[in-house]
Design an enzyme around this catalytic site. Structure first.
Site, PDB file in Angstrom:
ATOM      1  N   SER A   1     -12.880   0.104  -5.758  1.00 13.65           N
ATOM      2  CA  SER A   1     -13.567   1.034  -6.646  1.00 13.65           C
ATOM      3  C   SER A   1     -13.999   0.364  -7.949  1.00 13.65           C
ATOM      4  O   SER A   1     -14.997   0.758  -8.552  1.00 13.65           O
ATOM      5  CB  SER A   1     -12.648   2.223  -6.970  1.00 13.65           C
ATOM      6  OG  SER A   1     -12.303   2.933  -5.809  1.00 13.65           O
TER       7      SER A   1
ATOM      8  N   ASP B   1      -2.740   7.189   2.627  1.00 16.49           N
ATOM      9  CA  ASP B   1      -2.312   5.873   2.178  1.00 16.49           C
ATOM     10  C   ASP B   1      -1.153   5.948   1.190  1.00 16.49           C
ATOM     11  O   ASP B   1      -0.302   5.056   1.149  1.00 16.49           O
ATOM     12  CB  ASP B   1      -3.487   5.135   1.538  1.00 16.49           C
ATOM     13  CG  ASP B   1      -4.464   4.601   2.582  1.00 16.49           C
ATOM     14  OD1 ASP B   1      -4.177   4.732   3.790  1.00 16.49           O
ATOM     15  OD2 ASP B   1      -5.516   4.051   2.189  1.00 16.49           O
TER      16      ASP B   1
END
Length: 284
Positions: free
Chosen positions: A187, A67
């Site tokens: 997260s 990514d």
């Protein structure tokens, strides 16, 4: 058809894969050029161009890595309307949906114009300081403001469309796009947004009080965040650009008119979520 390649550095598999894909594309009549100042660079016999110049001379950009490589590629080509194809060499890869086993077929389909393209919202992130000129960067994923001093909470005054939201007392604040909702935001406990939405999400990092929760606002109103704490902070955009954020400095985040064009795989966003997050799997 002209293909640009951006190849992840430090992966022993990446260089040989890139050379093989380039050879395959050339055999199909395509031109191939590599980014010279990021990652692995060009294999022997292939031309290269600086990243700042490559968007103007290609029809497709291929990001071969994870990514992070994809995000860097987005900065190179989004303003040129060049679609980005992500081939995943990483371990998770929400942005790079094609596995190595699917890469050859995906590249062949892209060369023949058979792959569908979708658009992703981006943010323009502007840092305004008292004693320095304003600086701006585009963000596909997020802008993150966090503490510079260890064990010091920041006070961050957030507003949208001139209306005060709150002053977050936290380790920091994430301002992300729907595309970025599966990155740091996830997260930090923020929700996942479908990438076709137009929204900006504010997610505090380790807030002092449980009343500070993630918030989703309209993208067209924008968000302003002021560092009203006594401490220095750091602004980071998509993991590739960062600046110190002094007390009194302001970060403005707004939706950009120019979208990033990305090649969409045949499977849906929710299938990617089920696969990457192991949704629905029975635990032993």
């Amino acid at each position: 058809m002209r293909f640009g390649f951006l190849v992840r550095e430090g992966n022993p598999e990446a260089a040989s894969l890139a050379a093989g894909f380039a050879t395959m594309l050339q055999a199909r009549g395509a031109e191939v050029v590599f980014v010279s100042d990021y990652g692995q660079g060009a294999p022997s016999g292939y031309p290269s161009r600086p990243g700042a110049d490559i968007g103007a001379c290609i029809d497709v950009m291929v990001a071969l890595g994870g990514d992070g490589t994809f995000l860097f590629g987005a900065k190179l080509v989004a303003d040129h309307d060049v679609p980005l194809l992500g081939l995943n060499l990483g371990s998770l890869g929400f942005l790079t949906p094609y596995a190595v086993s699917e890469a050859s077929a995906a590249l062949a389909d892209a060369a023949q114009g058979r792959l569908p393209v979708e658009e992703r919202m981006r943010l323009l992130v502007t840092l305004r300081s008292k004693d320095k000129p304003a600086e701006s960067q585009s963000a596909l994923n997020e802008a993150v403001i966090n503490q510079r001093e260890v064990a010091r909470l920041m006070d961050l005054l957030a507003s949208t469309n001139g209306d005060t939201i709150t002053t977050y007392k936290a380790d920091g604040l994430i301002l992300c796009t729907p595309t970025g909702s599966t990155a740091y935001n996830l997260s930090a406990g923020g929700p996942i947004l479908s990438p076709d939405l137009e929204a900006i999400m504010l997610t505090p990092i380790c807030p002092h009080t449980l009343s500070n929760r993630p918030l989703v606002v309209r993208a067209d109103t924008g968000v302003t965040v002021t560092n009203v704490s006594r401490y220095q902070g750091v602004l980071t955009v998509d993991g590739h650009w960062s600046r110190e954020m002094a007390p009194g400095d302001v970060v403005e985040v707004r939706m950009m008119e120019k979208r990033l064009r990305v090649f969409r795989p045949g499977h849906s966003f929710f299938k990617i979520l089920r696969q990457k997050l192991s949704w629905g799997e029975r635990k032993a």
